[in-house]
Design a protein around this motif. Structure first.
Motif, PDB file in Angstrom:
ATOM      1  N   ARG A 535       0.819  -1.231   0.000  1.00  0.00           N
ATOM      2  CA  ARG A 535       0.000   0.000   0.000  1.00  0.00           C
ATOM      3  C   ARG A 535       0.853   1.281   0.000  1.00  0.00           C
ATOM      4  O   ARG A 535       0.350   2.371  -0.247  1.00  0.00           O
ATOM      5  CB  ARG A 535      -0.870   0.013   1.244  1.00  0.00           C
ATOM      6  CG  ARG A 535      -0.032  -0.008   2.503  1.00  0.00           C
ATOM      7  CD  ARG A 535      -0.820   0.209   3.718  1.00  0.00           C
ATOM      8  NE  ARG A 535       0.100   0.512   4.816  1.00  0.00           N
ATOM      9  CZ  ARG A 535      -0.310   0.824   6.001  1.00  0.00           C
ATOM     10  NH1 ARG A 535      -1.600   0.885   6.265  1.00  0.00           N
ATOM     11  NH2 ARG A 535       0.566   1.077   6.946  1.00  0.00           N
ATOM     12  N   ILE A 545       8.877   6.960  10.057  1.00  0.00           N
ATOM     13  CA  ILE A 545       8.818   5.506  10.288  1.00  0.00           C
ATOM     14  C   ILE A 545      10.092   4.964  10.934  1.00  0.00           C
ATOM     15  O   ILE A 545      10.094   3.867  11.478  1.00  0.00           O
ATOM     16  CB  ILE A 545       8.529   4.713   8.983  1.00  0.00           C
ATOM     17  CG1 ILE A 545       9.559   5.071   7.908  1.00  0.00           C
ATOM     18  CG2 ILE A 545       7.103   4.944   8.500  1.00  0.00           C
ATOM     19  CD1 ILE A 545       9.453   4.209   6.658  1.00  0.00           C
ATOM     20  N   GLY A 562       2.692  -5.513  15.123  1.00  0.00           N
ATOM     21  CA  GLY A 562       4.031  -4.914  15.154  1.00  0.00           C
ATOM     22  C   GLY A 562       4.184  -3.961  16.318  1.00  0.00           C
ATOM     23  O   GLY A 562       3.231  -3.661  17.024  1.00  0.00           O
ATOM     24  N   GLY A 566      11.182  -2.003  14.762  1.00  0.00           N
ATOM     25  CA  GLY A 566      12.071  -2.642  13.779  1.00  0.00           C
ATOM     26  C   GLY A 566      12.923  -1.647  12.990  1.00  0.00           C
ATOM     27  O   GLY A 566      14.159  -1.777  12.919  1.00  0.00           O
TER      28      GLY A 566
HETATM   29  P1  ADP Z   1       6.431  -2.621  12.883  1.00  0.00           P
HETATM   30  O1  ADP Z   1       6.758  -3.584  13.902  1.00  0.00           O
HETATM   31  O2  ADP Z   1       5.231  -1.812  13.117  1.00  0.00           O
HETATM   32  O3  ADP Z   1       6.564  -3.141  11.520  1.00  0.00           O
HETATM   33  P2  ADP Z   1       8.619  -1.082  12.015  1.00  0.00           P
HETATM   34  O4  ADP Z   1       9.533  -0.113  12.698  1.00  0.00           O
HETATM   35  O5  ADP Z   1       9.260  -2.147  11.310  1.00  0.00           O
HETATM   36  O6  ADP Z   1       7.566  -1.512  13.030  1.00  0.00           O
HETATM   37  O7  ADP Z   1       7.803  -0.222  10.960  1.00  0.00           O
HETATM   38  C1  ADP Z   1       7.190   0.937  11.368  1.00  0.00           C
HETATM   39  C2  ADP Z   1       5.993   1.213  10.531  1.00  0.00           C
HETATM   40  O8  ADP Z   1       6.381   1.578   9.184  1.00  0.00           O
HETATM   41  C3  ADP Z   1       5.091   0.097  10.298  1.00  0.00           C
HETATM   42  O9  ADP Z   1       4.193  -0.043  11.388  1.00  0.00           O
HETATM   43  C4  ADP Z   1       4.376   0.528   9.038  1.00  0.00           C
HETATM   44  O10 ADP Z   1       3.318   1.384   9.348  1.00  0.00           O
HETATM   45  C5  ADP Z   1       5.426   1.232   8.258  1.00  0.00           C
HETATM   46  N1  ADP Z   1       6.079   0.342   7.233  1.00  0.00           N
HETATM   47  C6  ADP Z   1       7.281  -0.260   7.372  1.00  0.00           C
HETATM   48  N2  ADP Z   1       7.584  -0.938   6.220  1.00  0.00           N
HETATM   49  C7  ADP Z   1       6.532  -0.760   5.365  1.00  0.00           C
HETATM   50  C8  ADP Z   1       6.246  -1.227   4.051  1.00  0.00           C
HETATM   51  N3  ADP Z   1       7.055  -2.018   3.355  1.00  0.00           N
HETATM   52  N4  ADP Z   1       5.046  -0.853   3.470  1.00  0.00           N
HETATM   53  C9  ADP Z   1       4.188  -0.079   4.154  1.00  0.00           C
HETATM   54  N5  ADP Z   1       4.416   0.395   5.413  1.00  0.00           N
HETATM   55  C10 ADP Z   1       5.589   0.069   6.004  1.00  0.00           C
END
Ligand code: ADP
Length: 619
Positions: A535, A545, A562, A566
């Motif tokens: 998306r 993020i 999540g 990360g």
């Molecule tokens: P989470 O455990 O929520 O994945 P991350 O730090 O890895 O925590 O990511 C933070 C947020 O970034 C995610 O909750 C998501 O909203 C957004 N996100 C990360 N990677 C993607 C991706 N490939 N596509 C869409 N949204 C992403």
């Protein structure tokens, strides 16, 4: 005395009458006191003896002889050949010659040659009359002097000239006076004529009787044209009446000098010139004004200069006044500005003191925050360790039971143990993430650099993630870049980064889509890309993020689970290796997460440095 009496006799009579001869009348006898009479001094003198002695003046011969001897004029007698035969004492003194010099001296030698010629020319002798003339005589020493000469011819009964009598008066004193007077007159005339100032002479009625050359030159009129004219006709019309009145009052005042006045005259060419006029009144013996002598000094240029200087001064005064007013205004403005500045300064000082207070407060808050942060980090460390220990035994026993190592379990027990194990795994993962964040924040994360090929990295990460993709039919396509040289990195941590990116890609990818993993060398860096067709990420969240606990979907309705840790951990690890991580996305079409790593990473030097990782709460 008869008319035939010699001239000398007649003149001596005249002397007697005028009283110039001193006559003493004592005891009815006419006596003359003869001073210094000396028989020896002249030929033909009355022998009177030495000293003073009375002389009988009743005898006309004695009388006239006495007069002859005492006369203050020189009397000389010549014979028919014009040679001196008799003279009185005064003649010797006047002529500067003694008796021997004079006796039988040709009378001609008593005169300068040109004077004798004049006397001859008048032909006195021939005319036989008494002659009177002014001439010059010469002394023995050659000195010439002016004389008044009366010459009378002596004739016998038949009319023959038998001699002459000369009466000589010394007029050299009056002559030299006359000459001096003439010289002085001439000098005055020259001064008058040639003076550099203008001179005119006026009659008491104001008519011009004389002007000098300068007057004529400056006023432009020849002398003959102005003589007899009224001076007032030359004065500028507007000043004429005043000039007439002033002139009349000067005449009436009878003051020889008057105050200098300025008058404007008009020259013949019509030019107006200003003169400084000084009058000098000349009076006759009856004190009536005879003439007015006037000097006129041309002050036109000076006046014009004065006028222009005055104008200039006025202008300057005006300028000074303007400048002063300007300066005063400026001064007022400056004063106002100074007051304003003072107010601003006071306000600034106030603001500064407020800022200082705020700064102090912030510093205090920061200090407290840091303290809290430390407390939090410590707490997280302690709590995570304390949580992981019981979790490890839960996991261990659950696995033993799940693998039927301590006896058979029913299907339901197996399903239950599977759920327990999955959640234990999630919890362990969460605790590990919290520990990592805590280590990154405190700078205590440990790295073990080793040579690793990109290919190994990709294989390991993909293998970890692959089990999650099966039921969703998501394909991971890894661009295996075998040509890349090994990197010096902490393999486990970089695999952790890749797994995190792949987990997110899988999580946000639609079913049956593809995830592409690409790597390429860029200079001394290797670029990693993880692209999905999910998306996407809104543009304003592309940076956020990477913050701790940030998630695009927040609140209770979020579908993807999540923790939001990360990417924050991934950035900490990549940064520690000397790389960079960032995200690009086309919302609705997919995202690309990229990071770089130096071929030889910097973790040796940097792993112990504390990395600032923002901890924010978004829930
Ligand atoms: P989470 O455990 O929520 O994945 P991350 O730090 O890895 O925590 O990511 C933070 C947020 O970034 C995610 O909750 C998501 O909203 C957004 N996100 C990360 N990677 C993607 C991706 N490939 N596509 C869409 N949204 C992403």
């Amino acid at each position: 005395m008869s008319s035939e009496e010699p001239e000398i006799v007649r003149e001596l009579r005249e002397e007697e009458r005028s009283g110039r001869l001193r006559v003493h009348d004592e005891g009815g006898v006419d006596d003359v006191v003869v001073e210094d009479a000396d028989e020896s001094w002249s030929v033909g003198c009355v022998p009177t003896g030495g000293g003073k002695k009375p002389v009988n003046l009743g005898d006309p011969v004695v009388l006239y002889q006495t007069i002859f001897e005492n006369s203050a004029v020189a009397i000389t007698l010549t014979d028919e050949n014009e040679r001196l035969i008799r003279w009185n004492p005064y003649a010797e003194r006047l002529l500067g010659r003694g008796r021997d010099d004079l006796w039988m001296l040709p009378v001609k030698s008593l005169y300068p040659a040109e004077e004798w010629a004049k006397i001859r020319f008048q032909n006195v002798r021939q005319r036989g009359i008494t002659h009177h003339l002014e001439t010059r005589m010469v002394r023995k020493n050659g000195e010439c002097f002016d004389v008044d000469l009366s010459l009378s011819m002596l004739k016998d009964q038949v009319g023959n000239v038998i001699g002459s009598i000369g009466i000589v008066k010394d007029i050299s004193a009056s002559k030299s006076l006359e000459k001096a007077l003439r010289r002085s007159e001439e000098t005055f005339k020259q001064l008058y004529e040639k003076a550099p100032v203008l001179y005119h002479t006026l009659s008491p009625r104001g008519e011009i009787t004389n002007i000098n050359e300068q007057w004529s030159r400056v006023m432009g009129y020849p002398k003959e044209e102005v003589l007899g004219k009224y001076i007032f006709d030359f004065i500028e019309f507007s000043e004429r009446d005043a000039a007439v009145r002033s002139f009349e009052s000067k005449i009436a005042s009878k003051q020889q000098f008057s105050q200098p006045t300025e008058r404007m005259y008009k020259t013949r060419s019509g030019e107006e010139r200003i003169f400084l006029i000084r009058d000098f009144l000349v009076f006759d013996e009856n004190d009536a004004v005879l003439s007015i002598q006037t000097t006129m000094v041309d002050v036109t240029e000076r006046k014009m200069m004065e006028k222009s200087l005055l104008e200039r001064r006025d202008e300057l005064e005006q300028v000074v006044a303007e400048r002063t007013a300007e300066l005063l205004q400026k001064n007022v403005r400056l004063h106002e500005e100074a007051v304003e500045h003072e107010q601003i300064e006071t306000a600034l000082e106030l603001t500064l003191s407020h800022l200082k207070e705020s700064q102090d407060k912030i510093q205090e808050q920061n200090r407290q925050l840091r303290k809290l942060d430390e407390l939090k980090t410590n707490f997280l460390n302690v709590a995570s360790h304390e949580l992981r220990t019981p979790l490890a035994s839960i996991k261990g026993f659950a696995q033993i039971m799940h693998e039927r190592m301590i006896g058979e379990i029913s299907d339901e027990q197996e399903r239950g143990l599977t759920v327990v194990l999955r959640n234990v795994e999630r919890l362990d993962r969460l605790i590990q993430d919290i520990l990592d964040i805590s280590r990154l924040e405190s700078g205590t994360m440990q790295y073990k650099p080793e040579p690793v090929t990109v290919s190994d990295l990709l294989t390991e990460a993909v293998n970890i993630v692959k089990p999650l993709t099966g039921h969703r039919k998501v394909t991971i396509h890894a661009d295996d870049c075998h040509t890349l040289q090994p990197l010096i990195i902490d393999k486990g941590r970089i695999v952790q980064v890749l797994v995190n990116l792949l987990n997110n890609a899988v999580k946000f990818s639609p079913n049956q889509s593809t995830i592409s993993v690409r790597t390429r060398l860029q200079g001394d860096q290797v670029l990693f890309e993880v692209e999905d067709q999910g998306r996407g990420i809104p543009a304003d969240n592309l940076e956020k993020i990477f913050e701790t606990f940030f998630q695009v979907d927040q609140g209770l309705d979020r579908k993807f689970g999540g923790t939001g840790l990360g990417l924050s951990i991934a950035r900490g690890i990549v940064d520690a290796h000397g790389g960079r991580i960032w995200a690009e996305s086309t919302p609705g079409a997919g995202s690309i997460l990229r990071f770089t790593l130096p071929v030889i990473s910097q973790i040796e030097q940097s792993h112990s440095q504390q990395k600032e990782i923002k901890i924010t709460s978004h829930r």
